[in-house]
Design a protein around this motif. Structure first.
Motif, short mmCIF file in Angstrom:
data_model
loop_
_atom_site.label_atom_id
_atom_site.label_comp_id
_atom_site.label_asym_id
_atom_site.label_seq_id
_atom_site.Cartn_x
_atom_site.Cartn_y
_atom_site.Cartn_z
N SER A 104 0.84 -1.19 0.00
CA SER A 104 0.00 0.00 0.00
C SER A 104 0.88 1.24 0.00
O SER A 104 2.11 1.16 0.05
N PRO A 144 2.41 5.08 -1.32
CA PRO A 144 2.86 5.74 -2.55
C PRO A 144 3.32 4.78 -3.64
O PRO A 144 3.16 5.07 -4.83
N THR A 172 2.06 2.07 -4.66
CA THR A 172 0.96 1.59 -5.49
C THR A 172 0.50 2.68 -6.46
O THR A 172 0.21 2.41 -7.63
N TRP A 173 0.44 3.93 -5.97
CA TRP A 173 0.03 5.02 -6.85
C TRP A 173 1.10 5.34 -7.88
O TRP A 173 0.79 5.77 -9.00
N VAL A 195 0.44 3.30 -10.88
CA VAL A 195 -0.61 3.87 -11.74
C VAL A 195 -0.04 4.99 -12.60
O VAL A 195 -0.28 5.06 -13.81
N LEU A 227 -4.32 -0.20 -11.16
CA LEU A 227 -5.51 0.25 -10.43
C LEU A 227 -6.02 -0.85 -9.49
O LEU A 227 -6.46 -0.56 -8.37
N VAL A 248 -3.94 -0.83 -6.33
CA VAL A 248 -4.36 0.24 -5.42
C VAL A 248 -5.65 -0.17 -4.69
O VAL A 248 -5.79 0.05 -3.49
#
Length: 260
Positions: A8, A10, A12-13, A16, A68, A71
């Motif tokens: 989990s 930053p 994961t983002w 994206v 996605l 996330v």
């Protein structure tokens, strides 16, 4: 079995953002800034037909969907989610950078970038092929294995093509058959070795390599018979190797003791 590994924050983002970046990067050359990928590469006797490169659209789509999903679920469907995600993030960034250096026509930088991408994607393939936690959503495990299998296989084909293109641009005759056959055979042998290692789980890997090699006879037919035969033999070998890995894996599973 250990609980589902979580990831989990930053990281994961970032996946994206980089997945989207590799989708957006082709806008640069196609908007007229620099050369397009087909303009910046050397045309060779072993270059696949243009339609094979449409697989990038599938890679882009799966990359965004998978990022996605990570996330959303906080997992990758594998037992080592952080390392898998880092591998994919390097590959996503590399794909975007490859487009930009290709547009700049930096001949020897593009194969270097693809080499890095291939290394991390093969590491991702190793992770994705391992047994995953039963707690992981089944669709997420499948999605990870499809994305990694396709991406790693296409990188395998592309890295050999890019090195060959660089060699053909500056060091060797792009019309000479011998050295190009050598590159094609090495690519096939490398792909077969990876298929033998992970093909029974990541079936998308050999299928994607077959797709790449199908594009070679489409351009070489009627011009270089040797290239056509090497491509056809490689395709047959990939099918046989994949089938053999399935049989061996099934036998191992049948012999494994049942877990209470």
């Amino acid at each position: 079995m250990a609980p589902l590994a979580r990831v989990s924050g930053p990281i994961t983002w970032l996946a994206v953002i980089l997945a989207v970046a590799q989708v957006v990067a082709p806008v640069v050359p196609f908007s007229g800034i620099g050369a397009s990928p087909n303009e910046s590469t050397t045309d060779l006797l072993i270059t696949p037909a243009g339609w094979t490169f449409s697989i990038w659209s599938l890679i882009y789509l799966l990359s965004v969907v998978f990022a996605l999903a990570v996330v959303w679920k906080g997992a990758t469907g594998t037992a080592d989610p952080r390392r898998l995600l880092i591998d994919l993030e390097i590959a996503f960034a590399g794909a975007a950078i490859w487009i930009l250096v290709s547009a700049a026509e930096w001949t020897w930088v593009t194969p270097i970038v693809l080499t890095v991408m291939t290394v991390v994607l093969l590491d991702a393939a190793r992770i994705a092929a391992r047994p995953a936690d039963d707690e992981a959503p089944g669709w997420l495990r499948v999605l990870a294995r499809i994305l990694v299998g396709i991406y790693a296989a296409w990188a395998t084909a592309a890295v050999f093509q890019n090195w060959a293109a660089a060699i053909g641009a500056d060091l060797a005759d792009p019309e000479s058959l011998g050295w190009q056959l050598t590159v094609l055979i090495l690519c096939g042998l490398f792909g077969l070795a990876v298929t033998a290692a992970v093909g029974s789980v990541l079936v998308a890997y050999p299928l994607t390599l077959i797709w790449a090699f199908l594009g070679i006879p489409a351009t070489a037919q009627g011009e270089t018979t040797a290239v056509v035969w090497v491509a056809v033999v490689t395709i047959v070998a990939l099918v046989v190797t994949t089938g053999a890995t399935f049989v061996l894996r099934r036998r191992r599973l049948d012999r494994a003791p049942a877990v209470a």
